[in-house]
Design a protein around this motif. Structure first.
Motif, PDB file in Angstrom:
ATOM      1  N   GLN A   1       3.822  -2.517  -6.209  1.00 15.47           N
ATOM      2  CA  GLN A   1       3.191  -1.497  -5.363  1.00 15.47           C
ATOM      3  C   GLN A   1       2.087  -0.737  -6.090  1.00 15.47           C
ATOM      4  N   ARG A   2       1.462  -1.422  -7.050  1.00 14.64           N
ATOM      5  CA  ARG A   2       0.347  -0.804  -7.776  1.00 14.64           C
ATOM      6  C   ARG A   2      -1.002  -1.185  -7.156  1.00 14.64           C
ATOM      7  N   ILE A   3      -0.981  -2.226  -6.329  1.00 11.48           N
ATOM      8  CA  ILE A   3      -2.153  -2.516  -5.504  1.00 11.48           C
ATOM      9  C   ILE A   3      -1.709  -2.303  -4.065  1.00 11.48           C
ATOM     10  N   LYS A   4      -2.516  -1.585  -3.318  1.00 13.25           N
ATOM     11  CA  LYS A   4      -2.159  -1.280  -1.929  1.00 13.25           C
ATOM     12  C   LYS A   4      -2.448  -2.487  -1.041  1.00 13.25           C
TER      13      LYS A   4
ATOM     14  N   LEU B   1      -8.159  -6.612  -9.219  1.00 17.46           N
ATOM     15  CA  LEU B   1      -7.663  -5.974 -10.443  1.00 17.46           C
ATOM     16  C   LEU B   1      -8.681  -4.969 -10.981  1.00 17.46           C
ATOM     17  N   GLN B   2      -9.950  -5.282 -10.793  1.00 22.27           N
ATOM     18  CA  GLN B   2     -11.008  -4.384 -11.247  1.00 22.27           C
ATOM     19  C   GLN B   2     -10.835  -2.980 -10.662  1.00 22.27           C
ATOM     20  N   TYR B   3     -10.426  -2.919  -9.405  1.00 21.63           N
ATOM     21  CA  TYR B   3     -10.194  -1.622  -8.764  1.00 21.63           C
ATOM     22  C   TYR B   3      -9.110  -0.831  -9.503  1.00 21.63           C
ATOM     23  N   GLN B   4      -8.271  -1.535 -10.237  1.00 20.72           N
ATOM     24  CA  GLN B   4      -7.222  -0.879 -11.022  1.00 20.72           C
ATOM     25  C   GLN B   4      -7.616  -0.819 -12.494  1.00 20.72           C
ATOM     26  N   ASN B   5      -8.893  -1.113 -12.749  1.00 13.64           N
ATOM     27  CA  ASN B   5      -9.399  -1.093 -14.135  1.00 13.64           C
ATOM     28  C   ASN B   5      -8.706  -2.094 -15.055  1.00 13.64           C
ATOM     29  N   ILE B   6      -8.301  -3.214 -14.452  1.00 14.74           N
ATOM     30  CA  ILE B   6      -7.711  -4.280 -15.262  1.00 14.74           C
ATOM     31  C   ILE B   6      -8.734  -5.398 -15.394  1.00 14.74           C
ATOM     32  N   ALA B   7      -8.984  -5.785 -16.616  1.00 15.26           N
ATOM     33  CA  ALA B   7      -9.928  -6.874 -16.862  1.00 15.26           C
ATOM     34  C   ALA B   7      -9.210  -8.013 -17.571  1.00 15.26           C
ATOM     35  N   VAL B   8      -9.485  -9.214 -17.148  1.00 14.93           N
ATOM     36  CA  VAL B   8      -8.881 -10.404 -17.737  1.00 14.93           C
ATOM     37  C   VAL B   8     -10.010 -11.219 -18.360  1.00 14.93           C
ATOM     38  N   ALA B   9      -9.853 -11.582 -19.633  1.00 15.37           N
ATOM     39  CA  ALA B   9     -10.920 -12.353 -20.279  1.00 15.37           C
ATOM     40  C   ALA B   9     -10.339 -13.456 -21.153  1.00 15.37           C
ATOM     41  N   ALA B  10     -10.838 -14.662 -20.969  1.00 18.33           N
ATOM     42  CA  ALA B  10     -10.379 -15.801 -21.768  1.00 18.33           C
ATOM     43  C   ALA B  10     -11.538 -16.356 -22.586  1.00 18.33           C
ATOM     44  N   ASN B  11     -11.226 -16.780 -23.791  1.00 16.88           N
ATOM     45  CA  ASN B  11     -12.242 -17.347 -24.664  1.00 16.88           C
ATOM     46  C   ASN B  11     -11.693 -18.524 -25.453  1.00 16.88           C
TER      47      ASN B  11
ATOM     48  N   LEU C   1       5.125  -4.730 -15.285  1.00 19.42           N
ATOM     49  CA  LEU C   1       5.013  -5.970 -14.511  1.00 19.42           C
ATOM     50  C   LEU C   1       5.985  -7.015 -15.046  1.00 19.42           C
ATOM     51  N   GLY C   2       6.645  -7.713 -14.147  1.00 21.17           N
ATOM     52  CA  GLY C   2       7.584  -8.758 -14.546  1.00 21.17           C
ATOM     53  C   GLY C   2       9.008  -8.247 -14.486  1.00 21.17           C
ATOM     54  N   GLU C   3       9.920  -9.197 -14.596  1.00 22.95           N
ATOM     55  CA  GLU C   3      11.329  -8.851 -14.477  1.00 22.95           C
ATOM     56  C   GLU C   3      12.130  -9.619 -15.527  1.00 22.95           C
ATOM     57  N   PRO C   4      13.337  -9.152 -15.813  1.00 27.71           N
ATOM     58  CA  PRO C   4      14.139  -9.881 -16.801  1.00 27.71           C
ATOM     59  C   PRO C   4      14.457 -11.291 -16.293  1.00 27.71           C
TER      60      PRO C   4
ATOM     61  N   ALA D   1      -5.168 -13.869 -13.547  1.00 30.89           N
ATOM     62  CA  ALA D   1      -5.461 -12.790 -12.593  1.00 30.89           C
ATOM     63  C   ALA D   1      -4.632 -12.967 -11.322  1.00 30.89           C
ATOM     64  N   MET D   2      -4.444 -14.211 -10.933  1.00 29.29           N
ATOM     65  CA  MET D   2      -3.619 -14.502  -9.746  1.00 29.29           C
ATOM     66  C   MET D   2      -2.190 -13.991  -9.940  1.00 29.29           C
ATOM     67  N   VAL D   3      -1.616 -14.279 -11.086  1.00 32.16           N
ATOM     68  CA  VAL D   3      -0.252 -13.823 -11.381  1.00 32.16           C
ATOM     69  C   VAL D   3      -0.201 -12.296 -11.439  1.00 32.16           C
ATOM     70  N   LEU D   4      -1.161 -11.706 -12.125  1.00 29.68           N
ATOM     71  CA  LEU D   4      -1.148 -10.249 -12.273  1.00 29.68           C
ATOM     72  C   LEU D   4      -1.322  -9.558 -10.918  1.00 29.68           C
ATOM     73  N   THR D   5      -2.142 -10.130 -10.060  1.00 27.75           N
ATOM     74  CA  THR D   5      -2.335  -9.548  -8.728  1.00 27.75           C
ATOM     75  C   THR D   5      -1.032  -9.572  -7.942  1.00 27.75           C
ATOM     76  N   ASP D   6      -0.362 -10.707  -8.014  1.00 27.27           N
ATOM     77  CA  ASP D   6       0.914 -10.808  -7.313  1.00 27.27           C
ATOM     78  C   ASP D   6       1.904  -9.769  -7.851  1.00 27.27           C
ATOM     79  N   LEU D   7       1.955  -9.631  -9.168  1.00 29.32           N
ATOM     80  CA  LEU D   7       2.876  -8.670  -9.772  1.00 29.32           C
ATOM     81  C   LEU D   7       2.478  -7.226  -9.447  1.00 29.32           C
ATOM     82  N   MET D   8       1.202  -6.962  -9.439  1.00 33.99           N
ATOM     83  CA  MET D   8       0.737  -5.608  -9.098  1.00 33.99           C
ATOM     84  C   MET D   8       1.089  -5.262  -7.653  1.00 33.99           C
TER      85      MET D   8
END
Lengths: 331, 331, 331, 331
Positions: free
Chosen positions: C325-328, C144-154, C192-195, C314-321
Motif C-alpha cells: 500500500q505504498r503505491i496508490k 516508482l519514480q513517484y516514490q523517489n525509487i530509482a532502479v539502475a543496472a550496470n 517489502l517482501g515477506e518471510p 522494477a516490476m517486482v518492486l512495483t508489485d511489492l509497493m
C-alpha cells in the motif's frame, strides 16, 4: 484448491471424524486483538441454537490458536486455528459405507480420490468444516468493524414459509428435511470489485458456493429482474455520493460496489440426510436398494447457514478492502 | 484482475471505443487446429442474429491472431487475439458524459479510477468485451469436443414469457428493454471440481458473473430446492456409474461433477440502456435530471447471452479438465 | 505461466518471427501519464547501442498501445502493448531446423510442445520477448519514480574483465561469444517482501530468471558470504532508521527490505549463438554433426541485459509497493 | 504469502517459541502411504547430526498429522502437519529484545508488523520453520520416487574449504560462525518448466530463497559462465534423447529441463548468531551498543541446509510434474 483470496488468503482443512478441522489465514493485518471469547457467539450461532430442527450434537468447539497470535493480537504471520473433533461416533457412519448417500459427496469423493478418501461422516466434505469458515468470519467481521462495515445474514423463508416456525413444522410433520432461503446484507463502501472476472458478484458467489447445500444465488432483485422492464429495474442515481433511489442492483454495478447496500440471497437445499428411507445404489450388490441415514442430523440445514454466509461474505469483503487499500496492513 | 483460470488462463482487455478489444490465453494445449473460420458462427451468434430486439451495430469482428499460432495450430505459447473496433461513433456517447447512466458502470468507474477511465461507450466495462469471451469459448469448446463434451446454452424465457417472440413484443410495445433467463447444459465427466472453495459451482458462478447483466445463477433445481423436502430433492443413485434417477443437483454434488448432466440457469436483467427517458444525477449540476440514452442498443440483451454463457462455461470446464489431467497438454 | 505478479500482473506473449510480441499489464494504477516517448530511451538501450559486439538488427520497435490508455494516461484497465516484428528474415532460421541449436531451447521446445512450437528464430523463447519486459520496466520505473525509487543496472565485467572494451575485444579476437556480469541497485524503502516463500529475494530471483541467459544471482556479498565469518558478514545497525554500517545483506534481511540499498548481481552466459562452428545432433540423421549459426547475433548478450534487469526488478518492486500500500491504486 | 505452488500448494506457519510450527499441503495426490517413520531420517538430518558446529538443541520433532491422512495414506484432501515446540527457553531471547540482532529479521519484522510480531527466538522468521519444509520434502520426495526421480543435496565447502572438518575447525578456532556452499542434484525428466516467468530456474530459485541464510544461487556452470566463451559453454546435443556432452546448463535450457542432470549450488551466509560480541543499535537508547547473542546456535548453519534444500527442490519438481501430468492425481 481449498483456499480463497488474494491478500487475505484462507485455507481450510480437516475431516469430520478425523482428529480435527482447521483453518490457515495468511495476510491478516497485524495488531488485531483476538481471543477465544470473540468466537463464542458465532460458533454457537452455527449450531443452530435451541431451535427445532437442529442437531443435538454438542461440542465445545473452542478455537485452538496454533500460530499467528502473540499477546492476544494478530502478528501479521499466518494464523492457524484448529477445532478438535470430539464426541464423534464413527460407528454410525461406518454402516453407511455400503451406500453412497444420495445428494452427499460419498460417490464423487470415492470416484475422484480413488477410494482413499476419509469417508467417515463425509470426511473432508462434511459440513463440519463450516466451523472453520465461521472462525474466518469472526476475524474478517472484526476487521470490517474497524471500517464500520457490518455484515448480517438472516433466514427469509423455510420450506417456502416466511413464518419460520411454520416451515419447520412442515418438515417435522412430514418427517423429512426441508430447504430454505437466506439473505445477506452489508453496508459496503464504493469501489470494491472489478469488471468481468473479479466482479464483486463473481467473488462473493465463488465463496458462497463453498458453503455446502447452496443451490443458487441472486443479487438485488435477482431472478425477478429477468421479468422486469428496464425503466423499472434501473436504479436512478440521486446524489453525488451515488445513492440510488431503488436498489435493484443489490449494491453492485459493473462488478463494483456502488456504495448502496449489498443485498443478495441464497437458496439452501433440504438437508441431504433426511430421516426418510431412501433408495440408492448398494455398493456391495451393484443394485439399487433402500436404506436409512442414521445418526444426528438437521431437518433444516438452512438454520445453520446465516453465520456461515456472513463469514464467507466478510472474508470476500476483507480481501477486497485490503486490495483497495481501505484496510491497512497493520491495524 | 481481468484474468481467470489456473491452467487455462484467460485475460481480457480493451475498451468499447478504444482501438481494440482482445484476449490473452495462456496454457492452451499445443496442436489444436484453429482458423478464423472456427470463430465465425459464434461471433455471429453473439450479435443476436436477425432477431427482433438486437442492435443493428454491424462489425466484421474477425479475430486477428497476434501470437500463439503457427501453421494454423496452437503452439502451447500464449495466444493473443484482437478484435478491432470499427464503426464506433463516440459522438453519441460523449453527450452522455454529463450523466452517469443508471445501472451502468459510469458512476462506479469514475469513482474507482479517479476519473481516468475511458468512459466512451462504457470503456472497459462495455459488453463489447464479451466478444473476447466468445473467442475463448470457441477455443475451449473445440478442446472439449475432442473429449466429446458439448456445452449448449439457450434462452428459456424473455420477460417471463417462454414464447420468446411474445416476450420481445412486450418490450417493443412498452418501448422499454426487458430481461430474460438463459439455461446452460453440458455433458460433463465425473470428478471435476473440489470441495469448498473450488467447487464446480464456485468456479462456474465466478466466471458467469463476469458476463455483464447477470443477476443470479442457480444449479439444478436451484431456488425451487429451498421449498422442497429432502426425499423429493435427493437424487437416487441407480447404477455403478453414478447415474441418478433425477437430477435436482444439476450434475454437481459436494462441489464435484457426478457424471450426470450439468444444468444451470442465469437471470439477465433488462438492458440498462432502455429507450425510455430516465432520471439520474446530472454531474454538472449535482441535481437529479432526466435524460435519454442515445445510440444503438438491444431491447433484450439476454438474446446475445447464450453464446457468451457457453463460452465462460467451456472455459471453466477446460481448466478443470486440464487440472484433472483429462485434457493433455499436447492435443 | 507467462505471467508474474499479484497486484501488478504482467503477461508476455509473442514469437520472434510471428507477427508481433507484446505484453498485458493488469493492475497498473490509473492516472499515470504515458506516451510512446517514455519508451524510446529504454528500447534503444536494449539494442545495446552502438557498442561493439551488439547485433546490427534494426527495428523501430515502437510500442503500440492496444488498450488501457486514454488521453495519454493509464485508466486502471489492463494495458496491452504490442511490438510488431519487422525486418525478420525467417530464411536464415529455417535452415537451422535440421539442428537443435546447443544451449538454445530448440530441443526442449520441440519435445515439450510436440513439434507444434513456432521454431522460427526461437519463436516464443526468443530474446525478442525481452522488449516486452523493457516496456513493463518503463511503466514500473515511472511508477516508482513517484516514490523517489530509482532502479539502475550496470555491467560489471565482460569475459572476466572489468574493462569492458577489453572483454569484448577478447571475444572479437576469439571469434566467439562471451559472458558477463550485471549488477542492479535500487534505493528501496523498508518493509517489502515477506518471510519464506515470498521473500524479496524469492520474487526478484523468480523474475530475474525470466531473462534468457541468466545462470546465477547473488544478493549483497553473495557467494563470497560462504567464505566469511559471522562477525565479518553481519551488518551492524547504527541508527533507528535501520541504517547498517556495511551492506553485506544487499538490503534484504529475513526476506524483507531493510531500507539500505538493494544490491544484487547476475551472471550472463555467453551468447548461445556463437559464430564458431559447433557440433550438435542432426535431427535428420539422428547423428552428431557440425553446423554454424547464421544470421545476426550478439557476441555478448550481457550488453543488452541491464535495461531488462532494471525492468524486471522494477516490476517486482512495483508489485511489492502496491501490496504494501505504498503505491496508490490511483496515482 | 507463506505459500508456494500451483497444484501442489504448500503453506507454512508457526513461530519459534509459540506453541507449534506446521505446514498445510493442498493438492497432494491421494493414495500415498505415509507414516511418522517416513519423516524420521530427514528430521534427524536437519538437526545437523552429531557433527561439530551444530546446535545441541534436542527436540523430538515428531510430525503430528492433523488432516489429510486416513488409514496411513493420503486422501487427496489438504494435509496438515504440526510440530510442537518443546524445550523452548524464551528467557534467553527476551534479553535480546533491547537489540535488533544484526543480520536477523528483528528490525524489519518490528518495522513491518508495527511491533506486533512474535519476536521470541525470531518468531515466524525463525529457522525453526524449516522443519515444515523438511516435512514437505519427505512427501514430495516420496512422490518423486514413484517416478524414479531422486533429489540429493550435499555440502561442497565450508568457509572456503572442501575439507569440511577443516572449514569447521576454522570457525571453532576463530570462535565465530562461518558460511558454506551446498549443491543439489536431481535426475529430472525433460519438459519441466516454461519459458520466461515460470522457468524451472525461476521456480527453483523462488523456493530456494525461502530458506533462511541463502545469499545466492547458480545453475550448472553458474557465475563461471560469465567468463566463458560460447563454444566452451554450449552443451552439444549428442543423441535423440537430448543427452548433452557437457552439462554447463545444469539441466535447464530455455527455462525447461532438458533431461540431463539438474545441478545447482547455493551460497549460505555465516550463521547470523555468532558467539562473538557485536555492535548494533540499542533500541532503548537509540545508540549503537555492544551485545552478545545468548542461547544455542550453530557455528555453521550450512550443515543443516542440505535436507532443506532437497525439500524445496522436491516441492518444486512435484508441482511441475503434476502440472505436466507426469504425476497422477491419484497415486
Amino acid at each position: 484448491m481449498n483456499s480463497f483470496g488474494r491478500i487475505f488468503k484462507v485455507a481450510i482443512f480437516g475431516e469430520s471424524h478425523g482428529e480435527s478441522v482447521g483453518v490457515n489465514i495468511d495476510g491478516c493485518p497485524a495488531g488485531l486483538p483476538l481471543t477465544v471469547e470473540d468466537f463464542l457467539v458465532d460458533i454457537e450461532r452455527r449450531k443452530g441454537g435451541t431451535q427445532k430442527g437442529t442437531t443435538p450434537r454438542k461440542e465445545d468447539d473452542l478455537p485452538i490458536f496454533k500460530s499467528g497470535l502473540f499477546n492476544n493480537k494478530t502478528t501479521g504471520a499466518p494464523i492457524t486455528i484448529i477445532f478438535e473433533n470430539k464426541n464423534t461416533r464413527s460407528g454410525d457412519y461406518e454402516k453407511l459405507r455400503d451406500f453412497p448417500r444420495p445428494s452427499h459427496a460419498d460417490f464423487v469423493a470415492h470416484d475422484k480420490f480413488g477410494g482413499y478418501e476419509d469417508y467417515r461422516g463425509g470426511g473432508h466434505f462434511s459440513g463440519r468444516l463450516t466451523v472453520c469458515l465461521v472462525a474466518v468470519g469472526v476475524i474478517a467481521k472484526k476487521l470490517l468493524q474497524y471500517q464500520n462495515i457490518a455484515v448480517a445474514a438472516n433466514i427469509l423463508e423455510i420450506g417456502g414459509e416466511k413464518d419460520l416456525e411454520k416451515g419447520l413444522q412442515k418438515a417435522i410433520d412430514a418427517k423429512d428435511s426441508i430447504g430454505g432461503i437466506v439473505e445477506c446484507r452489508a453496508n459496503v463502501p464504493k469501489g470494491l470489485g472489478e469488471p468481468f472476472f473479479d466482479s464483486a458478484e463473481s467473488l462473493i458467489s465463488h465463496a458462497v458456493f463453498a458453503i455446502p447445500a447452496v443451490r443458487g444465488i441472486e443479487f438485488g432483485t435477482g431472478f425477478a429482474a429477468a421479468r422486469m422492464f428496464g425503466l423499472e429495474h434501473n436504479d436512478a442515481i440521486i446524489d453525488t455520493n451515488g445513492t440510488t433511489r431503488t436498489n435493484h442492483a443489490g449494491g453492485i454495478v459493473g462488478g463494483i460496489s456502488n456504495g448502496n447496500e449489498l443485498v443478495f440471497r441464497i437458496a439452501i437445499k433440504p438437508t441431504a440426510s433426511t430421516p426418510k428411507e431412501q433408495e440408492t445404489l448398494n455398493w456391495n450388490t451393484g443394485e439399487v436398494d433402500t436404506f436409512s441415514v442414521k445418526g444426528r442430523h438437521d431437518l433444516c440445514i438452512a438454520l445453520r447457514v446465516p453465520v456461515v454466509l456472513e463469514a464467507v461474505t466478510a472474508m470476500v469483503l476483507t480481501d477486497l478492502m485490503l486490495l483497495e487499500q481501505r484496510i491497512k496492513r497493520v491495524v
